[in-house]
Motif scaffolding. Structure first.
Motif, PDB file in Angstrom:
ATOM      1  N   GLY A 111      11.932  54.182   7.750  1.00 58.50           N
ATOM      2  CA  GLY A 111      10.380  54.427   7.735  1.00 58.50           C
ATOM      3  C   GLY A 111       9.904  53.330   7.443  1.00 58.50           C
ATOM      4  O   GLY A 111      10.390  52.087   7.362  1.00 58.50           O
ATOM      5  N   SER A 112       8.393  53.488   6.680  1.00 57.47           N
ATOM      6  CA  SER A 112       7.305  52.311   6.779  1.00 57.47           C
ATOM      7  C   SER A 112       6.655  52.579   5.714  1.00 57.47           C
ATOM      8  O   SER A 112       6.376  53.640   5.228  1.00 57.47           O
ATOM      9  CB  SER A 112       6.481  51.958   8.209  1.00 57.47           C
ATOM     10  N   PHE A 113       6.404  51.608   4.641  1.00 56.06           N
ATOM     11  CA  PHE A 113       5.476  51.648   3.586  1.00 56.06           C
ATOM     12  C   PHE A 113       4.118  51.924   3.969  1.00 56.06           C
ATOM     13  O   PHE A 113       3.430  51.436   5.026  1.00 56.06           O
ATOM     14  CB  PHE A 113       5.664  50.520   2.662  1.00 56.06           C
ATOM     15  N   TYR A 214      -4.877  47.234   2.899  1.00 52.73           N
ATOM     16  CA  TYR A 214      -4.898  47.395   4.279  1.00 52.73           C
ATOM     17  C   TYR A 214      -3.538  46.558   4.676  1.00 52.73           C
ATOM     18  O   TYR A 214      -3.479  45.244   4.724  1.00 52.73           O
ATOM     19  CB  TYR A 214      -6.152  46.823   5.011  1.00 52.73           C
ATOM     20  N   ASN A 215      -2.352  47.381   5.069  1.00 55.70           N
ATOM     21  CA  ASN A 215      -1.346  46.761   5.546  1.00 55.70           C
ATOM     22  C   ASN A 215      -1.737  46.187   7.032  1.00 55.70           C
ATOM     23  O   ASN A 215      -2.488  46.850   7.722  1.00 55.70           O
ATOM     24  CB  ASN A 215      -0.197  47.991   5.724  1.00 55.70           C
ATOM     25  N   ILE A 216      -1.084  45.028   7.180  1.00 54.00           N
ATOM     26  CA  ILE A 216      -1.373  44.518   8.642  1.00 54.00           C
ATOM     27  C   ILE A 216      -0.011  44.028   9.465  1.00 54.00           C
ATOM     28  O   ILE A 216       0.646  43.134   8.916  1.00 54.00           O
ATOM     29  CB  ILE A 216      -2.362  43.372   8.435  1.00 54.00           C
ATOM     30  N   SER A 217       0.408  44.826  10.128  1.00 57.88           N
ATOM     31  CA  SER A 217       1.478  44.367  11.223  1.00 57.88           C
ATOM     32  C   SER A 217       1.582  45.042  12.459  1.00 57.88           C
ATOM     33  O   SER A 217       1.039  45.849  12.755  1.00 57.88           O
ATOM     34  CB  SER A 217       2.899  45.111  10.557  1.00 57.88           C
ATOM     35  N   SER A 218       2.106  44.153  13.525  1.00 60.39           N
ATOM     36  CA  SER A 218       2.159  44.426  14.835  1.00 60.39           C
ATOM     37  C   SER A 218       3.178  45.439  15.117  1.00 60.39           C
ATOM     38  O   SER A 218       3.320  46.296  15.967  1.00 60.39           O
ATOM     39  CB  SER A 218       2.683  43.363  15.683  1.00 60.39           C
ATOM     40  N   SER A 219       4.028  45.738  13.948  1.00 60.34           N
ATOM     41  CA  SER A 219       5.201  46.796  14.068  1.00 60.34           C
ATOM     42  C   SER A 219       6.317  46.194  15.198  1.00 60.34           C
ATOM     43  O   SER A 219       7.228  47.002  15.114  1.00 60.34           O
ATOM     44  CB  SER A 219       4.841  48.143  14.328  1.00 60.34           C
ATOM     45  N   ASN A 258       3.404  50.541   7.610  1.00 62.56           N
ATOM     46  CA  ASN A 258       2.595  51.484   8.624  1.00 62.56           C
ATOM     47  C   ASN A 258       1.178  50.686   8.477  1.00 62.56           C
ATOM     48  O   ASN A 258       0.261  50.561   7.458  1.00 62.56           O
ATOM     49  CB  ASN A 258       2.357  52.895   7.706  1.00 62.56           C
ATOM     50  N   SER A 259       0.636  50.554   9.785  1.00 65.03           N
ATOM     51  CA  SER A 259      -0.549  49.852   9.906  1.00 65.03           C
ATOM     52  C   SER A 259      -1.734  50.663  10.547  1.00 65.03           C
ATOM     53  O   SER A 259      -2.423  50.428  11.138  1.00 65.03           O
ATOM     54  CB  SER A 259      -0.524  48.526  10.946  1.00 65.03           C
ATOM     55  N   THR A 260      -1.403  52.141  10.430  1.00 63.36           N
ATOM     56  CA  THR A 260      -2.340  53.141  10.813  1.00 63.36           C
ATOM     57  C   THR A 260      -3.915  52.923  10.325  1.00 63.36           C
ATOM     58  O   THR A 260      -4.797  53.063  11.116  1.00 63.36           O
ATOM     59  CB  THR A 260      -1.991  54.553  10.800  1.00 63.36           C
ATOM     60  N   LYS A 261      -3.829  52.403   8.842  1.00 63.61           N
ATOM     61  CA  LYS A 261      -5.160  52.370   8.524  1.00 63.61           C
ATOM     62  C   LYS A 261      -6.113  51.190   9.224  1.00 63.61           C
ATOM     63  O   LYS A 261      -7.049  51.162   9.349  1.00 63.61           O
ATOM     64  CB  LYS A 261      -4.954  52.020   6.904  1.00 63.61           C
TER      65      LYS A 261
END
Ligand SMILES: NC(=O)c1ccc[n+]([C@@H]2O[C@H](COP(=O)([O-])OP(=O)(O)OC[C@H]3O[C@@H](n4cnc5c(N)ncnc54)[C@H](O)[C@@H]3O)[C@@H](O)[C@H]2O)c1
Length: 280
Positions: A111-113, A214-219, A258-261
């Motif tokens: 999963g993702s934080f 805010y998380n920032i990642s291309s995933s 998790n970068s949905t935000k």
């Protein structure tokens, strides 16, 4: 990027070994460099609207060899900046943006934080970055300082210091030396293009909510083994031109956020690693 958006920029940088010295915007109007340690700064520029704190010691291996500079720059430096903001008249106080890292969460196997997950750093670098965040939140709540925090995944892009994984592989390859990969190379990271990270930081600054993270990642998630093979191929070396070396103590197995935000503010990454490597 900030100058292109017509911001006036005052860059406070100690110009450590990690700093770029070949900046093409050094003499442009609207830009000024103050060569100073953030720990020693005694005031903020007049009418400053936003402090964006990128300044840090950032290399995990260095923090394992000796952590005093990390405590100083990453924690005491942030304390000093917060105090400079606190001492200003409330109406004149700038927004404070702390550039943090996905490493503050520690590792995650599945999963993702999300931004609400607890911080559990695993090494001296990430511990000082987590401490910095706590200072920002504490000063924010008690002294009413407006803040935002970004937690980015690993970055890549032109001009990065040779100590970072991708430029380090390229540096060794150019010298005819094998790249070095920790352990069995199975640790995985998410990789975000630096300009995409900066675009996200602008979105946070301009549209993000105060006192939020805010998380920032291309995933784009890759094992270190996958990265080293991609980079070697891109620079024309055999994909097995690397060697395994003893693992880093405390080495986080996997980072994922998790970068949905940030996506909900309209952000999406513009490239993946293969596109960047094709441009080398
Ligand atoms: N590179 C990544 O993959 C990554 C990922 C997530 C978060 N971050 C964060 O982004 C920020 C920038 O990272 P980077 O990779 O560009 O780091 P870097 O180590 O390559 O560069 C750090 C910069 O900060 C300056 N600096 C260091 N200590 C200072 C001090 N006390 N006072 C003033 N200037 C100082 C250096 O001179 C240099 O210009 C850091 O806060 C880091 O924690 C980086």
């Amino acid at each position: 990027m900030a100058l292109k958006r017509s911001y006036k920029v005052v860059n406070v940088d100690k110009v450590t070994y990690a700093a770029r010295k070949d900046l093409d915007f050094d003499t442009r109007p609207g830009y000024m460099l103050i060569k100073k340690d953030i720990c020693d700064l005694t005031s903020l520029p007049d009418k400053v609207e936003c402090v964006v704190n990128f300044a840090a010691e950032s290399h995990v291996d260095n923090s394992i060899r000796g952590s005093s500079k990390f405590m100083q720059s990453n924690t005491h430096g942030v304390y000093n900046l917060l105090e400079l903001v606190r001492r200003m008249e409330p109406a004149k106080r700038p927004l404070f943006i702390q550039i943090s890292t996905d490493e503050v969460y520690g590792d995650i196997i599945h999963g993702s934080f999300r931004e609400t997950d607890p911080l559990k750093p695993s090494n001296p670098y990430s511990a000082t970055k987590a401490a910095a965040e706590e200072l920002v939140m504490g000063w924010g709540r008690t002294h009413g300082i407006r803040y935002k925090i970004t937690r980015s995944s690993n970055n890549y892009g032109p001009g990065q210091s040779n100590e970072k994984f991708i430029p380090n592989i390229i540096m060794h390859a150019n010298r005819g030396e094998k790249a070095r990969v920790y352990g069995k190379g199975l640790n995985s990271r998410e990789w975000t293009y630096a300009a995409d990270n900066c675009a996200a930081i602008f979105l946070v600054m301009e549209k993000g909510k105060d006192n939020e993270i805010y998380n920032i990642s291309s995933s784009e998630e890759l094992t270190n083994l996958e990265v080293v093979k991609k980079v070697l191929k891109a620079v024309g070396k055999p994909t097995d031109f690397f060697e395994f070396v003893a693992d880093r103590p405390g080495h986080d197995v996997r980072y994922s956020v998790n970068s949905t935000k940030i996506a909900s503010l309209g952000w999406k990454p513009s490239i993946i690693l293969d596109m960047y490597l094709a441009s080398l």
